[in-house]
Write an enzyme that holds these catalytic residues in place. Structure first.
Site: not given
Ligand code: NMX
Ligand code: MLT
Length: 482
Positions: A282, A312, A359, A368, A414
């Site tokens: 964002s 996100h 994350h 948070r 979240d």
């Molecule tokens: N559950 C299952 N698998 C996960 C999760 C999770 N909570 N988090 C990461 N992974 C997987 C990810 O999909 C990736 O898989 P692959 O290699 O098959 O593509 C692998 O672990 C490595 O990912 P990371 O390097 O740990 O995470 P990345 O930096 O790519 O993504 C997020 C960060 C936040 C997108 C990821 O942790 C996620 O999808 N979390 C769940 C959704 C979430 O809670 N999002 C909110 C973030 C905060 N916000 O408000 O924006």
């Molecule tokens: C945010 O608050 O924007 C989320 O935690 C995602 C991020 O920092 O990448």
């Protein structure tokens, strides 16, 4: 014709008549972090910003003169394919994220903000207006300054009729985030920035028009959000705005709630979701679109479209959906570490992420999350969903670590917010990301003001094709290795 911001000229009166109870002066007497409050307690927002901008422009020049040609970060091929994770390639002044410690707003951690920023009552949560002042100026505001900013926002809060009409005419089958984004775009007709740019405003004045639009936008977002809420879930019956209230309480009343404890939660909520440095989807979208000198309405709407993605901001909606599914799967059994572990594995094995965990930057529990947990321990310790969230805190990181894919198994912001909102009666999960969006305006728009103040140019990183990498890197490597 727009009217010039009163903030441009207004000096602040004594706070003695303020209805707000201020905790900060007492607390700050002996705090070394307390930087410049006393000297500038009577200065206006625009005066302070004008001074800070001048100082910062000089500081940036000095920095660029000293180290402008040094490498800040580099980018491997993996990083180029991998979402540019950890590539240091931009500056962003309003907040900085430490992987272990979490976010700092202008140098202040969340617990420090809770201590230092003015709230509505002794020991209460910070007012989002206080945080907005901090993000814009880098200073902890005085009592008078926060009260004046609250008044200023209230004076800008009324929505033009065409915005209400547009929001009332969109189908409620549109996701609330899409409705919210439309509402933001519809306000663009009032953009001072766009008008002044078209009239030939010089580059060094653009921050002033950006500030004008940003304050108006921030002031109006509670009502835009509330119209979306009331239209989508309450047959369009709107509530009257009470302009004497602070932003958070104004929002909860407009949504139809009357509960001081919920107002306090909303103050905390709007404060902690405001900013998360510059690379998240964002913030970066607002920065990117704004760099084309698109006005703040266009830029912020773009940021909200990014926030609406499930990886996100939409994760806050998905967390509660998932928690309720977990509860259903338990089918009346009490949650235990054993049965929750099994359910977590079912989620992972079905190819889904566990929402609210992981994350891109953080490597520990998100502060948070922690402050929301503390709020829950104080106000709703016996809530069934909170207890489930608490137990999952002991289970999910272990499961994710065992799976071995995630870089960070710990909960993010979240994982907790929906539980608190639900407790106070906001049961409509699809609305949760809109509240995140109202808050995110404080950080991303403060930063946008600074982007224009520092005259940052249009963003245009260089991309390459896979073929380019093969021709220029793979073949070169093959030649070297013979
Ligand atoms: N559950 C299952 N698998 C996960 C999760 C999770 N909570 N988090 C990461 N992974 C997987 C990810 O999909 C990736 O898989 P692959 O290699 O098959 O593509 C692998 O672990 C490595 O990912 P990371 O390097 O740990 O995470 P990345 O930096 O790519 O993504 C997020 C960060 C936040 C997108 C990821 O942790 C996620 O999808 N979390 C769940 C959704 C979430 O809670 N999002 C909110 C973030 C905060 N916000 O408000 O924006
Ligand atoms: C945010 O608050 O924007 C989320 O935690 C995602 C991020 O920092 O990448």
């Amino acid at each position: 014709m727009y009217t010039l911001s009163r903030l441009a000229w207004k000096k602040f009166p004594s706070a003695s008549a303020s209805p707000l109870v201020w905790k900060q002066q007492e607390q700050l007497k002996n705090v070394s972090l307390f930087r410049s409050l006393q000297s500038s307690a009577n200065a206006s927002l625009k005066e302070i910003l004008g001074e800070k901008i001048q100082e910062m422009r000089e500081e940036v020049q000095e920095v660029r003169h000293a180290v402008g040609s040094q490498v800040l970060g580099s980018c491997t091929v993996d990083q180029a394919y991998g979402g540019m994770r950890s590539v240091k390639s931009m500056t962003y002044e309003t907040s900085l994220l430490d992987p272990n410690e979490g976010i700092r707003f202008r140098g202040y951690s969340i617990p420090e903000c809770q201590k230092l920023l003015p709230g509505i009552k002794q020991g209460g949560e910070p007012l989002p207006e206080s945080l907005l002042w901090l993000l814009l100026t880098g200073e902890i505001p005085s009592v008078q300054q926060v009260e004046a900013l609250r008044e200023e926002l209230s004076s800008r809060a009324n929505l033009p009729d065409h915005v209400k009409k547009t929001l009332n005419s969109v189908p409620i089958s549109l996701h609330p985030m899409a409705q919210f984004s439309i509402g933001i775009l519809t306000m663009q007709s009032d953009s001072v920035f766009a008008k002044e740019y078209a009239r030939g405003a010089p580059k060094n004045k653009l921050w002033e028009y950006c500030l004008e639009d940003s304050l108006t936008l921030i002031a109006r977002l509670p009502q835009v959000a509330a119209i979306v809420y009331r239209n989508t879930y309450h047959q369009g019956k709107q509530m009257e705005a009470d302009l004497k209230l602070d932003m958070a309480a104004r929002l909860t009343k407009l949504m139809g709630f009357q509960n001081p404890e919920f107002d306090e939660l909303m103050r905390l909520y709007l404060t902690i979701h405001a900013d998360h440095e510059g690379g998240n989807v964002s913030a970066h979208s607002v920065r990117l679109v704004g760099s084309a000198l698109s006005d703040p309405y266009l830029a912020f709407s773009a940021g909200m479209n990014g926030l609406a993605g499930p990886l996100h901001g939409l994760a806050n909606q998905n967390v509660l959906t998932w928690l309720l599914q977990v509860k259903e799967k338990l089918g009346g059994q009490s949650p235990t570490k054993e049965n929750l572990t099994k359910i977590c594995w079912e989620t992972l094995n079905s190819g889904n992420v566990i929402p609210g965990f992981g994350h891109a930057v953080l490597r520990r529990t998100d502060p948070r999350y922690t402050c929301q947990r503390e709020f829950a321990l104080k106000h709703l310790p016996n809530d069934e969903i909170f207890q489930l969230v608490s137990l999952l805190y002991e289970v999910v990181p272990k499961v994710l670590a065992e799976q071995g894919k995630v870089s960070n198994p710990w909960p993010n912001v979240d994982a907790h917010s929906g539980t608190l909102l639900r407790y106070y009666g906001v049961k409509e999960m699809t609305f949760y990301t809109v509240l995140f969006g109202v808050s995110r305006a404080l950080g991303t728009l403060s930063s946008l003001v600074w982007d224009r103040a520092l005259g940052l140019p249009i963003e245009r990183p260089k991309s390459v094709t896979t073929r380019w990498i093969k021709e220029n890197m793979v073949q070169a490597q093959q030649k070297v290795s013979g």
